[in-house]
Design a protein around this motif. Structure first.
Motif, PDB file in Angstrom:
ATOM      1  N   SER A  49       4.511  37.887  21.893  1.00  0.00           N
ATOM      2  CA  SER A  49       4.260  37.576  23.287  1.00  0.00           C
ATOM      3  C   SER A  49       3.218  36.459  23.389  1.00  0.00           C
ATOM      4  O   SER A  49       2.226  36.465  22.663  1.00  0.00           O
ATOM      5  N   GLY A  50       3.461  35.501  24.261  1.00  0.00           N
ATOM      6  CA  GLY A  50       2.504  34.419  24.482  1.00  0.00           C
ATOM      7  C   GLY A  50       2.650  33.258  23.515  1.00  0.00           C
ATOM      8  O   GLY A  50       1.837  32.330  23.515  1.00  0.00           O
ATOM      9  N   SER A  51       3.720  33.257  22.710  1.00  0.00           N
ATOM     10  CA  SER A  51       3.845  32.168  21.734  1.00  0.00           C
ATOM     11  C   SER A  51       4.522  30.928  22.323  1.00  0.00           C
ATOM     12  O   SER A  51       4.712  29.942  21.622  1.00  0.00           O
ATOM     13  N   LYS A  73       7.618  30.806  23.911  1.00  0.00           N
ATOM     14  CA  LYS A  73       9.084  30.801  23.828  1.00  0.00           C
ATOM     15  C   LYS A  73       9.721  30.567  25.211  1.00  0.00           C
ATOM     16  O   LYS A  73      10.561  29.688  25.371  1.00  0.00           O
ATOM     17  N   SER A  74       9.291  31.371  26.195  1.00  0.00           N
ATOM     18  CA  SER A  74       9.891  31.249  27.529  1.00  0.00           C
ATOM     19  C   SER A  74       9.529  29.921  28.174  1.00  0.00           C
ATOM     20  O   SER A  74      10.346  29.329  28.885  1.00  0.00           O
ATOM     21  N   THR A  75       8.316  29.445  27.926  1.00  0.00           N
ATOM     22  CA  THR A  75       7.913  28.164  28.512  1.00  0.00           C
ATOM     23  C   THR A  75       8.845  27.060  28.025  1.00  0.00           C
ATOM     24  O   THR A  75       9.299  26.222  28.815  1.00  0.00           O
TER      25      THR A  75
HETATM   26  N1  LIG Z   1       3.138  29.286  34.928  1.00  0.00           N
HETATM   27  C1  LIG Z   1       2.146  29.452  34.070  1.00  0.00           C
HETATM   28  N2  LIG Z   1       0.864  29.145  34.389  1.00  0.00           N
HETATM   29  C2  LIG Z   1      -0.139  29.295  33.508  1.00  0.00           C
HETATM   30  N3  LIG Z   1       0.022  29.759  32.232  1.00  0.00           N
HETATM   31  C3  LIG Z   1       1.274  30.093  31.858  1.00  0.00           C
HETATM   32  C4  LIG Z   1       2.399  29.960  32.746  1.00  0.00           C
HETATM   33  N4  LIG Z   1       3.507  30.355  32.077  1.00  0.00           N
HETATM   34  C5  LIG Z   1       3.110  30.726  30.838  1.00  0.00           C
HETATM   35  N5  LIG Z   1       1.777  30.568  30.714  1.00  0.00           N
HETATM   36  C6  LIG Z   1       0.984  30.838  29.500  1.00  0.00           C
HETATM   37  O1  LIG Z   1       1.586  30.134  28.429  1.00  0.00           O
HETATM   38  C7  LIG Z   1       1.541  30.912  27.235  1.00  0.00           C
HETATM   39  C8  LIG Z   1       2.941  31.054  26.693  1.00  0.00           C
HETATM   40  O2  LIG Z   1       3.672  31.904  27.562  1.00  0.00           O
HETATM   41  P1  LIG Z   1       5.242  32.202  27.386  1.00  0.00           P
HETATM   42  O3  LIG Z   1       5.650  33.098  28.512  1.00  0.00           O
HETATM   43  O4  LIG Z   1       5.971  30.942  27.198  1.00  0.00           O
HETATM   44  O5  LIG Z   1       5.233  33.005  26.027  1.00  0.00           O
HETATM   45  P2  LIG Z   1       6.376  33.918  25.403  1.00  0.00           P
HETATM   46  O6  LIG Z   1       6.330  33.663  23.955  1.00  0.00           O
HETATM   47  O7  LIG Z   1       7.664  33.657  26.094  1.00  0.00           O
HETATM   48  O8  LIG Z   1       5.853  35.362  25.729  1.00  0.00           O
HETATM   49  P3  LIG Z   1       6.676  36.675  26.193  1.00  0.00           P
HETATM   50  O9  LIG Z   1       7.456  37.082  24.990  1.00  0.00           O
HETATM   51  O10 LIG Z   1       5.611  37.629  26.572  1.00  0.00           O
HETATM   52  O11 LIG Z   1       7.552  36.244  27.343  1.00  0.00           O
HETATM   53  C9  LIG Z   1       0.891  32.227  27.603  1.00  0.00           C
HETATM   54  O12 LIG Z   1      -0.474  32.174  27.223  1.00  0.00           O
HETATM   55  C10 LIG Z   1       1.045  32.296  29.098  1.00  0.00           C
HETATM   56  O13 LIG Z   1      -0.018  33.019  29.682  1.00  0.00           O
END
Ligand SMILES: Nc1ncnc2c1ncn2[C@@H]1O[C@H](COP(=O)(O)OP(=O)(O)OP(=O)(O)O)[C@@H](O)[C@H]1O
Length: 328
Positions: free
Chosen positions: A55-57, A59-61
């Motif tokens: 989580s937070g790596s 991926k979704s971004t």
């Molecule tokens: N809209 C936003 N504004 C500010 N910070 C954000 C935003 N979206 C994501 N982040 C931050 O960017 C980092 C990456 O988040 P992201 O959701 O891409 O991770 P992830 O690997 O998809 O996690 P998960 O598996 O929990 O979905 C995190 O620290 C998150 O808090």
């Protein structure tokens, strides 16, 4: 005479993608965090690329940038050989949205409870002119059958709350398929489903990939399902790609200590116990635009002095196997 090997068609190509988010009210550089840093990959036709990480790596971004929900901060995205911005200018955002579809973790949240399943599938078909009033029913039922929702006529009359989680995810997939996409960005599509139905959804996606040539970016925490479903795997840690290549290479001969850590948590059939990796319980760092070093250094059991100075360059360790680590 040797056959000439045709190289796979690259649909989406990402180079050095960066995404910064403001951490507070200010947009100044000091108050930003870097969610995605120097991420590069190619997604080829009919191939699945798994993006694996905690989580937070980031991926979704990454997926949200590709679906144009977020703008990138820096880097280059090419779609079918053309810079994405140019492609959208020339062909329109509706065309790109049709070709690059996203499915989400929560199939209930992504369906509207007041609309029937028929409506969910018919709407994109009509918006994107993939069906008309005459053939609409036939096309909707055909899509429901394609994703294994039978009898289709009965399913179409139902509402989201009348379906199981797995069936709802199949509806979300049918809705994405309605517009005949090239790419599906699947953000943790099975993580909220019962274990018993997860394999069915992965097998459905495999069929769509193999029989219909759809490319998948498959986002997951679970490196075991990456290995099962995707030809390629990229492992991410705190916004950085640390190891990538063919899923066989990455999962069978992992070289990065973080990939080894992820794999050590996967129980393997026929083997007793788990491989041990003494990962330190370090804090997961908040990465900033001016942060230096390898983000995994604080947790790495093989950390070197130089790991806190710079992020290692890319090393190719085999055909289709790459790593960013000083310790190889
Ligand atoms: N809209 C936003 N504004 C500010 N910070 C954000 C935003 N979206 C994501 N982040 C931050 O960017 C980092 C990456 O988040 P992201 O959701 O891409 O991770 P992830 O690997 O998809 O996690 P998960 O598996 O929990 O979905 C995190 O620290 C998150 O808090």
């Amino acid at each position: 005479m040797m056959d000439t090997l045709k190289s796979p068609e690259v649909i989406l190509s990402v180079k050095n993608m960066v995404k910064d988010f403001p951490t507070g009210q200010s947009n100044s550089k000091k108050k930003m965090m870097r969610a995605v840093n120097e991420v590069s990959f190619d997604l080829c036709k009919g191939e699945a690329l798994a993006i694996v990480g905690e989580s937070g790596s980031g991926k979704s971004t990454g997926a949200r940038i590709l679906s144009r929900i977020y703008d990138k901060t820096a880097g280059e995205i090419m779609f079918k050989g053309q810079p994405l911005d140019e492609y959208v200018k020339e062909h329109g955002s509706l065309d790109y949205a049709r070709q690059v579809q996203m499915i989400f973790q929560d199939p209930f949240g992504s369906l509207n409870p007041v609309h029937s399943i028929f409506h969910h599938i018919a709407r994109p078909l009509l918006i994107h002119k993939r069906a008309n009033k005459e053939n609409l029913e036939k096309v909707v039922y055909g899509l429901l059958e394609l994703v294994g929702l039978q009898p289709a006529v009965e399913t179409a009359e139902k509402y989201p709350h009348e379906l199981s989680g797995g069936q709802r995810q199949r509806v979300a997939i049918a809705r994405a398929l309605a517009v005949d996409p090239e790419v599906i960005l699947a953000d943790e599509p099975i993580s909220m489903l019962d274990v018993s139905v997860r394999l069915g959804i992965l097998n459905l996606m495999s069929d769509l990939k193999d029989k219909h040539g759809i490319s998948f970016m498959y986002i997951t925490h679970d490196i075991a399902t990456a290995r099962y479903f995707a030809e390629k795997t990229a492992v991410m840690y705190v916004g950085h790609m640390v190891e990538w290549g063919s899923s066989d290479n990455v999962t069978q001969t992992p070289q990065h200590p973080y990939t080894q850590l992820l794999l050590s948590a996967v129980p393997e059939a026929g083997k007793s116990g788990r491989r041990e990796l003494d990962a330190k319980k370090g804090e997961i760092p908040l990465w900033k635009p001016d942060s230096k070093g390898c983000p995994f250094a604080m947790r790495c059991p093989r950390v070197l002095d130089k790991c806190s100075d710079s992020f290692p360059a890319i090393t190719q360790i085999a055909d289709d196997h790459f790593i960013r680590c000083f310790n190889i």
